[in-house]
Design an enzyme around this catalytic site. Structure first.
Site: not given
Ligand code: NAD
Length: 349
Positions: A79, A178-179, A182
């Site tokens: 990472k 968290g919308v 994903v």
């Molecule tokens: P993203 O940044 O697109 O979405 C995260 C969402 O969470 C955002 O809408 C943000 O406003 C919201 N958020 C942040 N802090 C917050 C809080 N304190 N309270 C409420 N909402 C909050 O990220 P993503 O790509 O959707 O990933 C979401 C999670 O899944 C992350 O932890 C990421 O590491 C994990 N993840 C993502 C993937 C992927 O393929 N994108 C794969 C594995 C794990």
């Protein structure tokens, strides 16, 4: 570009890179490379301190070791973190300098998307190194988020079958914290299946979108864990399950996309004691990196990807069965299974 290898016990290699002219301050961590080169995304985040970034990249790279093993791809755990604000500091120079840092490791680490890094950013990184994936080309691979969402959805179905004996999420209610990339796609899949939604996010535009598109109800980020629902899906940051939130949790299943959902390891047993079925985070959210891995290997096809995504449900069911047989929490069982896979890889090498 300056690089300094950091002595971190238990990690294969951790390197701190700085390039003042490009504004780069980054750490690349490869935790374990038994099964293959370290593979995992790059996160751009304005960490409060160097130590906070180092801690994050250590936790995340270790998680990737387990995730890649359970995902059945020949990669170890890696990472990267870049100390910067993705909204204001991201420049092509910064991304290219990061790409050169990745390249200097000569294939020990493959990078991809994480928070703060888009598919377009990866194309810039890729312009200076071949060790980057997660870019769609002629319908192959690309942004991992939709695959991750689908994998979480499949995992959620397997958990619902186990806990409630139901064949679909229809008539169940899911609270999504968290919308984002994903979480929003997960919300769509649940909505299309007839499930009900409660959503929470610090980004009000995202909440509004989920309400308009899926008829979701809303909660504050603090209360998303405490609403009376069947399933809680942490899809924002890590640490959603801690002593405080566990006490307020009403859902019977935890199934979400976030990495490192358990703030402390003892939460695994605590969830079991409370009768909550926890889908180990790195198993249920593994589809994104599986896509990246297949892309690197050149074996990505839609049917292979769908097969792998569907397998996430089956793998979780194996974990649930073994957890029951051994009277152990599901997170501990997933760790055990991942370590068994890595040990077999070590023997075969
Ligand atoms: P993203 O940044 O697109 O979405 C995260 C969402 O969470 C955002 O809408 C943000 O406003 C919201 N958020 C942040 N802090 C917050 C809080 N304190 N309270 C409420 N909402 C909050 O990220 P993503 O790509 O959707 O990933 C979401 C999670 O899944 C992350 O932890 C990421 O590491 C994990 N993840 C993502 C993937 C992927 O393929 N994108 C794969 C594995 C794990």
């Amino acid at each position: 570009m300056k690089s300094e290898v950091l002595a971190v016990e238990g990690w294969r290699k951790v390197v701190h890179f700085t390039d003042e002219s490009a504004g780069l301050n980054a750490i690349i961590a490869v935790h374990d490379a038994t099964l293959g080169p370290g593979c995992g995304g790059c996160r751009i985040y304005p960490y409060a301190s160097f130590e906070a970034g180092l801690e994050d990249v250590k936790n995340l790279s270790r998680g990737m070791t387990y995730k890649n093993a359970m995902g059945g791809i020949p990669f170890g755990g890696g990472k990267a973190v870049i100390f910067a604000d993705p909204k204001t500091d991201k420049t092509p120079e910064l991304l290219k300098a990061f790409g050169r840092a990745v390249d200097s490791l000569e294939g020990l680490y493959y990078t991809a998307e994480d928070s703060g890094v888009t598919e377009a950013d990866l194309a810039t990184i890729r312009s200076v190194t071949n060790y980057a994936a997660g870019m769609e080309k002629e319908g192959v691979g690309g942004n991992p988020s939709p695959f991750t969402a689908r994998g979480v959805w499949r995992g959620m179905q397997a958990a619902a079958k186990r806990k409630f004996g139901v064949d679909s999420l229809k008539d169940l209610t899911v609270s999504i914290l968290g919308v984002g990339a994903v979480g929003m796609d997960l919300a769509r899949l649940i909505h299309e299946e007839g499930g009900k939604l409660v959503v929470a996010d610090v980004n009000q535009a995202a909440v509004k979108e989920a309400v308009e598109r899926f008829g979701a109800e809303t909660a504050t980020p603090e209360d998303a864990v405490a609403v009376d629902v069947d399933i809680f899906a942490p899809c924002a940051l890590g640490g959603a399950i801690n002593v405080d939130t566990l006490a307020r949790l009403k859902a019977k299943i935890i199934a979400g996309a976030a990495n490192n959902q358990l703030k402390t390891p003892d939460m695994d047993q605590a969830l079991k004691d409370k009768g909550v079925l926890y889908c180990p985070d790195y198993v249920i959210n593994g589809a994104g990196v599986i896509s990246v891995g297949l892309e690197i290997l050149g074996t990505w096809t839609t049917s292979e990807m769908n097969k792998r995504i569907d397998n996430i449900g089956a793998m979780l069911t194996d974990i649930f069965n073994r957890a029951e047989a051994e009277n152990a929490p599901t997170g501990a069982i997933a760790d055990k299974m991942a370590l068994e896979i890595i040990a077999r890889g070590r023997k075969a090498a």
